[in-house]
Design a protein around this motif. Structure first.
Motif, PDB file in Angstrom:
ATOM      1  N   ASP A  81       4.633  -7.316   0.942  1.00 50.84           N
ATOM      2  CA  ASP A  81       6.032  -7.049   0.572  1.00 50.84           C
ATOM      3  C   ASP A  81       6.922  -7.011   1.804  1.00 50.84           C
ATOM      4  N   ASN A 158       2.903  -8.452  -9.216  1.00 43.46           N
ATOM      5  CA  ASN A 158       4.317  -8.366  -8.841  1.00 43.46           C
ATOM      6  C   ASN A 158       5.189  -7.738  -9.916  1.00 43.46           C
ATOM      7  N   PHE A 172      11.876  -2.988  -2.301  1.00 36.41           N
ATOM      8  CA  PHE A 172      10.735  -3.883  -2.465  1.00 36.41           C
ATOM      9  C   PHE A 172      10.571  -4.271  -3.929  1.00 36.41           C
ATOM     10  N   ALA A 176      10.346  -7.956  -5.450  1.00 31.84           N
ATOM     11  CA  ALA A 176       9.244  -8.339  -6.333  1.00 31.84           C
ATOM     12  C   ALA A 176       9.772  -8.929  -7.634  1.00 31.84           C
TER      13      ALA A 176
END
Length: 196
Positions: A81, A158, A172, A176
């Motif tokens: 990430d 994800n 993050f 994602a």
């Protein structure tokens, strides 16, 4: 808390040195950093000072990467990430310079991210040949079952709910979500081509 502080310092250092990798730090790259890593108002002056200090030269980025790798040796998904976030900064000015790509490859190496996974992350950010197989990290010779399984694995890995459960920072999760959209688009394109 100490782990979180050390990781934050490593992220700031890596992001600043990413922006400096091609020799010029653009406003777009600084804006991308602020977007990917939002900072509380009371911490902005400190973060800005650390970012400005770290971007003065490229030396030391390997130490920041090694520190992040050590902190998250048990969580390679977080390191992936972080690499994804560094790609977002690299592409903020519209192109990825060779020096930035070398930087990202070296950081990936220090994170323990292999060439195949690096290629997947690269394909999500940089239009190489418009290859949906690269986004999924597969060869064109992959079977239909392999393609379906890979898409399912990537979608699970994800999915925003799964990341939130892992305690990943909200920025993050946003990355994602975008990554999942690219994965789904790549799969849809392959499915249309193959009649899946």
């Amino acid at each position: 808390r100490r782990r979180s502080t050390a990781f934050t310092a490593a992220v700031i250092g890596l992001a600043a040195k990413m922006a400096k990798a091609d020799g010029v730090v653009t406003r777009d790259e600084e804006a991308a950093f602020r977007k990917v890593f939002p900072v509380a108002a009371e911490d902005q002056a400190t973060v800005h000072r650390l970012f400005a200090l770290a971007q003065q030269h490229m030396a030391g980025y390997e130490a920041y990467a090694a520190r992040a790798a050590k902190l998250f040796h048990d969580d390679p998904a977080t390191l992936a990430d972080l690499l994804d976030a560094l790609f977002a900064i690299a592409t903020a000015d519209g192109a990825v310079h060779e020096a930035e790509l070398r930087y990202l490859r070296r950081v990936a190496e220090l994170f323990g991210i292999g060439e195949e996974e690096f290629g997947c992350i690269l394909a999500r950010h940089v239009r190489l040949p418009d290859d949906p197989y690269a986004v999924l990290g597969l060869d064109r010779s992959a079977s239909n079952d392999e393609i379906k399984a890979r898409r399912r694995d990537l979608a699970l890995a994800n999915h925003p709910d799964r990341l939130i459960a892992r305690g990943i920072p909200p920025e993050f999760v946003t990355l994602a979500t975008k990554r999942l959209a690219r994965i789904n688009a790549a799969y849809d394109r392959i499915a249309r081509e193959r009649g899946l």
